[in-house]
Design an enzyme around this catalytic site. Structure first.
Site, PDB file in Angstrom:
ATOM      1  N   LYS A 116       0.837  -1.217   0.000  1.00 55.57           N
ATOM      2  CA  LYS A 116       0.000   0.000   0.000  1.00 55.57           C
ATOM      3  C   LYS A 116       0.867   1.261   0.000  1.00 55.57           C
ATOM      4  CE  LYS A 116      -1.728   1.681   3.937  1.00 55.57           C
ATOM      5  NZ  LYS A 116      -1.541   3.110   4.212  1.00 55.57           N
ATOM      6  N   ASN A 117       1.832   1.309   0.924  1.00 62.34           N
ATOM      7  CA  ASN A 117       2.588   2.553   1.059  1.00 62.34           C
ATOM      8  C   ASN A 117       3.519   2.807  -0.122  1.00 62.34           C
ATOM      9  OD1 ASN A 117       1.286   3.112   3.402  1.00 62.34           O
ATOM     10  ND2 ASN A 117       3.024   2.699   4.764  1.00 62.34           N
ATOM     11  N   CYS A 171      -5.029   8.732   9.127  1.00 66.47           N
ATOM     12  CA  CYS A 171      -5.102   8.003  10.391  1.00 66.47           C
ATOM     13  C   CYS A 171      -4.965   8.955  11.584  1.00 66.47           C
ATOM     14  CB  CYS A 171      -3.948   7.001  10.484  1.00 66.47           C
ATOM     15  SG  CYS A 171      -4.312   5.407   9.792  1.00 66.47           S
ATOM     16  N   ARG A 212       0.260  14.941  12.908  1.00 72.53           N
ATOM     17  CA  ARG A 212       1.134  14.613  11.778  1.00 72.53           C
ATOM     18  C   ARG A 212       1.295  15.839  10.881  1.00 72.53           C
ATOM     19  NH1 ARG A 212      -0.856   8.729   9.765  1.00 72.53           N
ATOM     20  NH2 ARG A 212       1.115   8.709   8.682  1.00 72.53           N
ATOM     21  N   ASP A 230       4.666   0.820  11.918  1.00 70.71           N
ATOM     22  CA  ASP A 230       3.458   0.159  11.403  1.00 70.71           C
ATOM     23  C   ASP A 230       3.364  -1.306  11.832  1.00 70.71           C
ATOM     24  OD1 ASP A 230       2.705   2.497  10.228  1.00 70.71           O
ATOM     25  OD2 ASP A 230       3.114   1.891   8.171  1.00 70.71           O
ATOM     26  N   ARG A 243      -8.781  -0.122   4.217  1.00 71.28           N
ATOM     27  CA  ARG A 243      -7.814   0.838   3.676  1.00 71.28           C
ATOM     28  C   ARG A 243      -6.474   0.172   3.387  1.00 71.28           C
ATOM     29  NH1 ARG A 243      -6.272   4.813   7.536  1.00 71.28           N
ATOM     30  NH2 ARG A 243      -4.769   5.128   5.897  1.00 71.28           N
TER      31      ARG A 243
HETATM   32  C1  UD1 Z   1       4.507   6.957   6.305  1.00 79.92           C
HETATM   33  C2  UD1 Z   1       3.591   5.777   6.123  1.00 79.92           C
HETATM   34  C3  UD1 Z   1       3.037   5.328   7.468  1.00 79.92           C
HETATM   35  C4  UD1 Z   1       4.177   5.073   8.445  1.00 79.92           C
HETATM   36  C5  UD1 Z   1       5.122   6.268   8.518  1.00 79.92           C
HETATM   37  C6  UD1 Z   1       6.367   6.004   9.352  1.00 79.92           C
HETATM   38  C7  UD1 Z   1       2.660   6.099   3.908  1.00 79.92           C
HETATM   39  C8  UD1 Z   1       1.452   6.412   3.088  1.00 79.92           C
HETATM   40  N1  UD1 Z   1       2.503   6.165   5.237  1.00 79.92           N
HETATM   41  O1  UD1 Z   1       3.713   8.011   6.847  1.00 79.92           O
HETATM   42  O2  UD1 Z   1       2.276   4.143   7.256  1.00 79.92           O
HETATM   43  O3  UD1 Z   1       3.635   4.846   9.726  1.00 79.92           O
HETATM   44  O4  UD1 Z   1       5.570   6.624   7.188  1.00 79.92           O
HETATM   45  O5  UD1 Z   1       7.053   4.904   8.854  1.00 79.92           O
HETATM   46  O6  UD1 Z   1       3.687   5.763   3.387  1.00 79.92           O
HETATM   47  N2  UD1 Z   1       6.786  14.649  10.630  1.00 79.92           N
HETATM   48  C9  UD1 Z   1       6.945  15.980  10.902  1.00 79.92           C
HETATM   49  N3  UD1 Z   1       6.835  16.863   9.862  1.00 79.92           N
HETATM   50  C10 UD1 Z   1       6.577  16.456   8.577  1.00 79.92           C
HETATM   51  C11 UD1 Z   1       6.433  15.079   8.320  1.00 79.92           C
HETATM   52  C12 UD1 Z   1       6.544  14.194   9.370  1.00 79.92           C
HETATM   53  O7  UD1 Z   1       7.167  16.372  12.035  1.00 79.92           O
HETATM   54  O8  UD1 Z   1       6.501  17.309   7.688  1.00 79.92           O
HETATM   55  C13 UD1 Z   1       6.900  13.660  11.739  1.00 79.92           C
HETATM   56  C14 UD1 Z   1       5.616  12.883  11.969  1.00 79.92           C
HETATM   57  O9  UD1 Z   1       4.725  13.572  12.798  1.00 79.92           O
HETATM   58  C15 UD1 Z   1       6.146  11.622  12.594  1.00 79.92           C
HETATM   59  C16 UD1 Z   1       7.497  11.415  11.893  1.00 79.92           C
HETATM   60  O10 UD1 Z   1       7.838  12.691  11.346  1.00 79.92           O
HETATM   61  O11 UD1 Z   1       6.359  11.803  13.955  1.00 79.92           O
HETATM   62  C17 UD1 Z   1       7.504  10.393  10.791  1.00 79.92           C
HETATM   63  O12 UD1 Z   1       6.458  10.644   9.886  1.00 79.92           O
HETATM   64  P1  UD1 Z   1       6.563  10.285   8.334  1.00 79.92           P
HETATM   65  O13 UD1 Z   1       7.724   9.375   8.110  1.00 79.92           O
HETATM   66  O14 UD1 Z   1       6.505  11.536   7.554  1.00 79.92           O
HETATM   67  O15 UD1 Z   1       5.218   9.470   8.110  1.00 79.92           O
HETATM   68  P2  UD1 Z   1       4.267   9.505   6.847  1.00 79.92           P
HETATM   69  O16 UD1 Z   1       5.042   9.746   5.606  1.00 79.92           O
HETATM   70  O17 UD1 Z   1       3.097  10.353   7.152  1.00 79.92           O
END
Ligand code: UD1
Length: 427
Positions: free
Chosen positions: A22-23, A123, A128, A313, A405
């Protein structure tokens, strides 16, 4: 609303096919925005999130067609073509349902020189933000404005110059957005402390197949030499390491013996290590990975971390499994705050879990008991299904839309493994 009914106690055995990730799919799909030629993705999982993303891409004038999908097949093939973009706006009503919608920002900006994207939902696992996505794009020369719940990004003079960005913390989504923006920039860009999840490697591999020039693939330092245009490609989505790990936990808690067909051991090394530490046999076999357990689980100490660490995850599913271990396990969640929403529900099933901040102590119990439960995110929902498989009696997991999902035809896959899992309407 549908729910899942699980009558626990069956030992899982047999072979289950692992779907496309999915991701990975959610970052491969927006790559179609980067070219006017067709992009064909094979092994796309059939999931509500993929349908939602397809709908979002249609909004920009991308045509999508699905081929070769017989109802009995897992996965499908989708061809996407963005001959001409008719819009660069991702509206609130589509974006709010799925956080990954933010991944259109980088490629829209790269292709059209502008993008307007609603701030995302998704989610409910903590706060986030998307600040890192925006900072990386700014470092590449984008002008960013925030107004009325929307992000507007503009490339001055129609194209991004490119630049250098060092992430203060590892973000999967921000790395993906930055990569997709940089591939069509006028100059060279670098990313430091980039995420290096296998899904990022999958993204880089598709971009390279489309003509992108990327150095350092698989490492945390990426150099992207912008090219003038990208072309179409046909690409196979990688297997879902989180789905595979989830079925592994389900097999382990039931003392089962299953083969995860198509799983790649190299992508799930940290999960495999956690399972082994808990006393589960994990071995690479021809065409997949075998998971076997005698049901005698040992407690472990685990901490989530960016790849190659243990995936956040996988935290909820491993926690469910450890509810029946012979001692106390300690889990620490370092990626997301507020990712223990499954704990009270597992406790309602007879688990004994205490949380303090980011740490959860899972005191193993002898037996779980069926209950009516619900979860507020995808992996938490799966952890309740896993607990239900080992519980005495019947469990009902509500809010099935979370599972839909991210888990392709879950009840059919569990049926292949001999579990008593049924989907019923009404809630
Ligand atoms: C992706 C995955 C999700 C997984 C996560 C961490 C997808 C669609 N989703 O989510 O399933 O749980 O990686 O492996 O691929 N953060 C910030 N600022 C930002 C972006 C992130 O502070 O601009 C923080 C987030 O709050 C979190 C951490 O960074 O604490 C990691 O998040 P991130 O790796 O960005 O997760 P996603 O890409 O949303």
């Amino acid at each position: 609303m549908d729910k899942i009914i699980i009558r626990g106690g069956n030992r899982l055995s047999g072979t289950v096919p692992v779907s496309g990730a999915k991701n990975a799919a959610l970052t491969l799909l927006p790559c179609a925005l980067l070219t006017d030629e067709p992009v064909t993705l094979r092994n796309l999982p059939r999931l509500a999130d993929i349908d939602g993303f397809q709908h979002l891409l249609n909004q920009f004038g991308i045509s999508t067609s699905i081929a070769g999908a017989r109802p009995e097949d897992f996965g499908r093939v989708m061809t996407l073509q963005a001959t001409r973009l008719t819009s660069t706006v991702a509206p609130y009503d589509l974006v709010r349902k799925m956080r990954a919608s933010i991944l259109v920002l980088g490629p829209l900006l790269a292709r059209a020189g502008e993008a307007t994207v609603s701030l995302p939902g998704g989610c409910a696992i903590g706060n986030r933000p998307i600040d890192l996505h925006l900072k990386a794009l700014e470092a590449f020369g984008a002008k960013i404005e925030l107004a009325a719940g929307y992000v507007r990004a503009i490339a001055p003079d129609g194209g991004l110059p490119g630049g250098d960005y060092s992430f203060p913390l590892v973000s999967v989504g921000a790395t993906e957005n930055a990569l997709m923006a940089a591939v069509l920039a006028r100059g060279t860009s670098t990313l430091h402390n980039a995420a290096r999840e296998p899904e990022i490697v999958d993204l880089c591999n598709l971009l390279v197949a489309m003509g992108a020039e990327i150095e350092g693939i698989g490492s945390s330092d990426l150099t992207i030499h912008g090219v003038q245009r990208l072309h179409g490609a046909t690409y196979m989505v990688m297997p879902d390491r989180i789905e595979a790990g989830s079925y592994a936990c389900a097999a382990a808690i039931t003392g089962g013996d299953i083969t995860l067909a198509g799983a790649r051991m190299e992508d799930m090394a940290a999960t495999a290590q956690a399972l082994r530490d808990a006393g589960v046999l994990v071995e690479a076999v021809r065409g997949g990975v075998r998971i076997a357990s005698d049901g005698d689980l040992r407690p472990v100490t685990l901490s989530t971390a960016p790849y190659p660490g243990l995936a956040t995850d996988m935290q909820a599913q491993l926690m469910a499994m450890l509810c029946l271990a012979g001692g106390s396990s300690v889990l620490t969640e370092t990626i997301f705050e507020n990712r223990y929403m499954h704990v009270p529900e597992l406790n309602r099933m007879g688990a004994h879990i205490e949380t303090k901040g980011r740490t959860a102590i899972v005191h193993g119990v002898r037996q779980l008991h069926g209950a009516e439960v619900m979860a507020t995110d995808l992996r938490a929902s799966m952890s309740l299904v896993i607990a239900g498989l080992a519980a005495e009696g019947e469990s009902q997991v509500h809010r099935l839309y979370h599972l839909d999902r991210g888990y392709e035809r879950l009840e059919e896959k569990f049926a292949l493994l001999g579990a008593d899992v049924e989907r019923v309407g009404g809630d």
